[in-house]
Design a protein around this motif. Sequence first.
Motif, short mmCIF file in Angstrom:
data_model
loop_
_atom_site.label_atom_id
_atom_site.label_comp_id
_atom_site.label_asym_id
_atom_site.label_seq_id
_atom_site.Cartn_x
_atom_site.Cartn_y
_atom_site.Cartn_z
N ASP A 97 0.85 -1.19 0.00
CA ASP A 97 0.00 0.00 0.00
C ASP A 97 0.89 1.24 0.00
O ASP A 97 2.10 1.14 0.16
CB ASP A 97 -0.92 -0.02 1.22
CG ASP A 97 -2.25 0.68 0.97
OD1 ASP A 97 -2.31 1.51 0.06
OD2 ASP A 97 -3.22 0.39 1.69
N ALA A 98 0.27 2.41 -0.17
CA ALA A 98 0.97 3.70 -0.18
C ALA A 98 1.96 3.73 -1.34
O ALA A 98 1.58 3.59 -2.50
CB ALA A 98 1.62 3.98 1.17
N GLY A 99 3.27 3.90 -1.06
CA GLY A 99 4.25 3.92 -2.13
C GLY A 99 4.34 2.57 -2.81
O GLY A 99 4.43 1.53 -2.15
N GLY A 100 4.33 2.56 -4.13
CA GLY A 100 4.42 1.32 -4.88
C GLY A 100 5.85 1.02 -5.28
O GLY A 100 6.81 1.48 -4.66
N ALA A 101 5.99 0.22 -6.34
CA ALA A 101 7.32 -0.17 -6.82
C ALA A 101 7.99 0.99 -7.52
O ALA A 101 7.34 1.81 -8.18
CB ALA A 101 7.18 -1.35 -7.76
#
Length: 556
Positions: A509-513
């Motif tokens: 969740d939040a920041g992805g790759a």
Amino acid sequence: MKPHFKWLLLAATLVLAGVVIYGWVDLHAAPVCQGDDAIADPQAPIVLSGWGFDPANTRAVPEEAQGLRPQHLSRLGMQWAFRFPWWTNKARSQPALTTDTLYVGSQRGWVYALNRWTGCVRWKSFIGAEVRTAMTLGAPHPGGERLLYFGDFAGNVHALDPATGARRWKVSADAHRLATITGAPTLYAGRLFVPVSSIEVAVPAFPLYPCCTFRGSVHAFDAASGASLWQTFTAEVPEPRGRNALFIRRWGPSGAPIWSAPTIDIARGRLYVGTGENYSQPTNAFSDAVLALDLEDGRILWSRQFTAKDAWNMSCILPGGINCPESAGRDLDFGASPVLVRGADGRDVLVAGQKSGMVYGIDPADGAVRWSRRLGRGGPLGGVHWGLAARDGVVFVPISDYLNPIPGLKAPQPEDPTLPKMPGLYALEAATGELRWATAVRPTCADSAACYPGLSAAVTALSDLVLAATLDGRLQAYDIATGKLRWESATAREFQAVDGRSAQGGAIDAGGAIVAGHQVILNSGYGLFSQAPGNVLLVYGATDRSPSGHDSGNPE
């Protein structure tokens, strides 16, 4: 004191001491870099920095930083895993990268500089509060000293020396005791633009709390010194508004927090932010809205509200919620940064996604709405939750539509509960909002509530691929032209970390790759909202790296 009480006290003391000692040992278990691994180039080129990788927050990895292509996916494997310390149940700080170092924050208040190729620790610095934000790395002025910028859960803004972790400056972003920083600071032209949100949305669940007095804002600082330049609020000064059922004073207006990184419009000299709901009544015109502010002095140049009268706080989920506003709203924030895109028609368009499941194309000159499109059913956790991406005039929209009912509690409902959930990845023409393709994300188990596959985390765009990550812990790569799923890897499992211990992945969740060279980097684990906890930073790499074992972040 009776003898058995003495033994109980002694036992409790020993348990507490054991917990403290174990926590301390665990915290220092990560391997410290030795020899050549400890040497970092202080002027190593910056590969990726900040939330959106560029002032427009497109989350499009620059061509010169890419190495990963579709033909590499079948050879993409684990390079190393870094375990965050004991009692970590979520990993969400998006790293910044140079060609040799990875910088990342953590839930337990530590910021790390890791060797990008081995995961050993070059330095770590204790901040004293959870670091949720992405890391922003850069020099305040051309040729100046680089600094590492981020915000913390206590509402402080930090600048560290990226070579040593030493503090250069620390300031409070807001005077309110419940202010926090979730969105990454945006660095531009010697200034640091900081979005300010708050945990006051949760505290009204306590009936004796005088709800509510926090106001969202953007605070601009001198990036070199931390001196305050201006602060623009999203709500008027709260005034007394009667009392609740326990005769506790009520205040309003309040809220309209800013959860995500400001977007910079260099040509027009302005920045854009999305806001959240009001916490109390009366509501105002700047909640659930997109705002344009002047970069120089913070004046609000225009605002466009998309959901009016949305007053909501966590008291509203409780039976008889004493601090819940009358005619409570649905908590339909703009949690994702607006994205400034050049459309196929040659015009700029500001694309904003809302937790309602709606996506809007906005004229950056005056805030007029050019187009709108519903892509999800929406709800308090999205709809669009954390982040869009854009590349070559196309916008890529992740839809979560996650809502897990908890018996006895009253979660806010979508605008139209009769709509089906539509978790998936969608591609839109930025100029018109026309749908290019849509790919649904399917659960991997029969009980979809136990492995819900929504896309809540931000997505990232490469030249050929879109990287996404699911709430059930899968890292995915989609064909950018067709939306076809090309590759995925399960992260909700155990990994052996660089310290030799076991680390646990979970929901993403939040920041992805993020992607640099042949590396794919992401956090796994998000123990909130009934999602799977975890404590690991994962670094994947293609097996066809350069002969030295390293790539610079540039395509070969």
